[in-house]
Design an enzyme around this catalytic site. Sequence first.
Site, PDB file in Angstrom:
ATOM      1  N   LYS A   1       0.356 -38.061 -63.376  1.00 19.70           N
ATOM      2  CA  LYS A   1       1.720 -37.605 -63.674  1.00 19.70           C
ATOM      3  C   LYS A   1       2.315 -38.555 -64.697  1.00 19.70           C
ATOM      4  O   LYS A   1       1.912 -39.723 -64.768  1.00 19.70           O
ATOM      5  CB  LYS A   1       2.581 -37.617 -62.404  1.00 19.70           C
ATOM      6  CG  LYS A   1       3.742 -36.663 -62.451  1.00 19.70           C
ATOM      7  CD  LYS A   1       3.296 -35.245 -62.200  1.00 19.70           C
ATOM      8  CE  LYS A   1       4.422 -34.243 -62.333  1.00 19.70           C
ATOM      9  NZ  LYS A   1       4.009 -32.917 -61.880  1.00 19.70           N
TER      10      LYS A   1
HETATM   11  P1  NAD Z   1      12.498 -26.483 -64.874  1.00 17.62           P
HETATM   12  O1  NAD Z   1      13.084 -27.674 -65.512  1.00 17.62           O
HETATM   13  O2  NAD Z   1      12.041 -25.336 -65.709  1.00 17.62           O
HETATM   14  O3  NAD Z   1      13.523 -25.874 -63.798  1.00 17.62           O
HETATM   15  C1  NAD Z   1      14.122 -26.632 -62.801  1.00 17.62           C
HETATM   16  C2  NAD Z   1      15.270 -25.804 -62.231  1.00 17.62           C
HETATM   17  O4  NAD Z   1      15.826 -26.508 -61.129  1.00 17.62           O
HETATM   18  C3  NAD Z   1      16.413 -25.564 -63.207  1.00 17.62           C
HETATM   19  O5  NAD Z   1      16.937 -24.279 -62.974  1.00 17.62           O
HETATM   20  C4  NAD Z   1      17.436 -26.624 -62.819  1.00 17.62           C
HETATM   21  O6  NAD Z   1      18.751 -26.253 -63.147  1.00 17.62           O
HETATM   22  C5  NAD Z   1      17.239 -26.652 -61.317  1.00 17.62           C
HETATM   23  N1  NAD Z   1      17.647 -27.910 -60.702  1.00 17.62           N
HETATM   24  C6  NAD Z   1      17.401 -29.173 -61.108  1.00 17.62           C
HETATM   25  N2  NAD Z   1      17.960 -30.059 -60.254  1.00 17.62           N
HETATM   26  C7  NAD Z   1      18.551 -29.319 -59.292  1.00 17.62           C
HETATM   27  C8  NAD Z   1      19.291 -29.636 -58.137  1.00 17.62           C
HETATM   28  N3  NAD Z   1      19.555 -30.915 -57.801  1.00 17.62           N
HETATM   29  N4  NAD Z   1      19.731 -28.619 -57.373  1.00 17.62           N
HETATM   30  C9  NAD Z   1      19.468 -27.333 -57.712  1.00 17.62           C
HETATM   31  N5  NAD Z   1      18.786 -26.979 -58.790  1.00 17.62           N
HETATM   32  C10 NAD Z   1      18.351 -27.950 -59.570  1.00 17.62           C
HETATM   33  O7  NAD Z   1      11.311 -27.035 -63.948  1.00 17.62           O
HETATM   34  P2  NAD Z   1      10.072 -26.225 -63.365  1.00 17.62           P
HETATM   35  O8  NAD Z   1       8.935 -26.382 -64.296  1.00 17.62           O
HETATM   36  O9  NAD Z   1      10.522 -24.883 -62.930  1.00 17.62           O
HETATM   37  O10 NAD Z   1       9.735 -27.127 -62.081  1.00 17.62           O
HETATM   38  C11 NAD Z   1      10.455 -26.989 -60.857  1.00 17.62           C
HETATM   39  C12 NAD Z   1       9.678 -27.686 -59.756  1.00 17.62           C
HETATM   40  O11 NAD Z   1       8.370 -27.115 -59.684  1.00 17.62           O
HETATM   41  C13 NAD Z   1       9.454 -29.191 -59.950  1.00 17.62           C
HETATM   42  O12 NAD Z   1       9.430 -29.810 -58.694  1.00 17.62           O
HETATM   43  C14 NAD Z   1       8.075 -29.254 -60.568  1.00 17.62           C
HETATM   44  O13 NAD Z   1       7.443 -30.493 -60.331  1.00 17.62           O
HETATM   45  C15 NAD Z   1       7.400 -28.133 -59.816  1.00 17.62           C
HETATM   46  N6  NAD Z   1       6.205 -27.585 -60.476  1.00 17.62           N
HETATM   47  C16 NAD Z   1       6.282 -27.050 -61.728  1.00 17.62           C
HETATM   48  C17 NAD Z   1       5.139 -26.501 -62.293  1.00 17.62           C
HETATM   49  C18 NAD Z   1       5.163 -25.819 -63.633  1.00 17.62           C
HETATM   50  O14 NAD Z   1       4.122 -25.258 -64.027  1.00 17.62           O
HETATM   51  N7  NAD Z   1       6.276 -25.794 -64.340  1.00 17.62           N
HETATM   52  C19 NAD Z   1       3.927 -26.542 -61.601  1.00 17.62           C
HETATM   53  C20 NAD Z   1       3.898 -27.089 -60.326  1.00 17.62           C
HETATM   54  C21 NAD Z   1       5.055 -27.596 -59.780  1.00 17.62           C
END
Ligand code: NAD
Length: 416
Positions: A105
């Site tokens: 990471k």
């Molecule tokens: P992103 O930045 O596209 O979206 C994150 C979302 O969460 C946004 O809508 C943001 O406004 C919201 N957010 C942030 N902090 C918040 C809070 N305190 N309360 C409520 N909403 C909040 O990120 P993503 O890529 O969608 O990732 C989201 C989660 O999924 C993370 O934990 C990430 O590690 C995990 N993840 C992502 C992927 C991927 O392929 N993008 C893969 C595996 C896991």
Amino acid sequence: MSDYDVQAMARKQLEHAAGYLDLDEGLIEVLGRPKRALVVNFPVVMDSGEVVCFEGYRVQHNQSRGPTKGGIRYHPDVDLGETTALAMWMTWKCAVVNIPYGGAKGGVKCNVKELSNRELEKLTRRFTSEISSIIGERSDIPAPDVGTSAKVMSWIMDTYSMQAGYTVPGVVTGKPIELGGSEGRVEATGRGVIVCTEEACHNNNMNLEGSKVVVQGFGNVGSVAARLAEQKGAKVIAISDTSGAIFNANGLPIQDLYDKYSGVDGGIQNYKECDNISNAELLALDCDILIPAAIQAQITDKNADAVKAKIVVEGANGPTTLEADKILHDKGVLVVPDILANAGGVVCSYFEWVQDLQNFFWEEDQVNERLSRIMRHSYGAVAHTMREHQTDMRTAAMIIGVKRVAEATVMRGIFP
Ligand code: NAD
């Protein structure tokens, strides 16, 4: 730093799973530490002419099963402990879905909302240069995470390629299709979340069609999961982002919200046919399925008891704390753990990497079909282990992941 010590949480989860596997103490020690952790401090000249120093990290947890793989996060709360925990979860995740990677990471402590596009590019290129000695298509392959995107991956690929002297598309995944990205990658994590949700419903005499679904976070993972749930006939009654949550007991028009409100000023808060509630209230809504898809440590010992969902499918990494896990388990709530539920992203990243190495690209149907097959198969294996050991689903997934990594580590032996 986030309030909750996610590194201690990741370590405890490992020890808990190791208890089922009769692992040697020394081996647990190896698995509990990152193989390599790089901290970099680097300056960026901002648009104003001011020089700002940023701190960034790249942590590689375990390479026994292959090169390391994991996202790069841009967020003010990023720190070494969080990055290490996330790298460790990536190791188990890759092993649970049986793809040939270890976990890594990376991240930069910054607020992307305060950066111009030019500043974001400069920060990304300089950070890439700082970590370029340890990333590579055969050693460690970054991908997008919170705060980063396909555009950021393009800059990483370009910067790395400039230094190599030739184009190296396989050094990152989650790139735009034009630069060697894979069809289906953008939707892959959310798609995997929904495959797991369907499997969980199926195993628990529920039906996603007609179910009430709540999604925290409307970014990459949350918005795709919400849209696919809607397409499958579920009623998505609430979604949220950092500005708060919106709720309508009759269901929200998710695709419409995505098309018209996401990415514009004010975001989903501009929608009027709903009640505005807080993220805390969203987690406690009366629903069948809750998908936390924002950030870690959202369901804790303070609010777990208020969760009314029958199934929690972890789109985000680490959204449920250890204490909350126990409370939910005791209440009979099924938690489909992050290392299984959101593994669709890394599975499709694996497909992208394979396509890049071969310079041979697949059609979207092929990607989605292979992704669904791996996710369903992995879900089945975890559910089987859960029944076999009479335990919760996270422990079952950890047992599978830790076992595979421990076996590979032992088979390879200790150098010299
Ligand atoms: P992103 O930045 O596209 O979206 C994150 C979302 O969460 C946004 O809508 C943001 O406004 C919201 N957010 C942030 N902090 C918040 C809070 N305190 N309360 C409520 N909403 C909040 O990120 P993503 O890529 O969608 O990732 C989201 C989660 O999924 C993370 O934990 C990430 O590690 C995990 N993840 C992502 C992927 C991927 O392929 N993008 C893969 C595996 C896991």
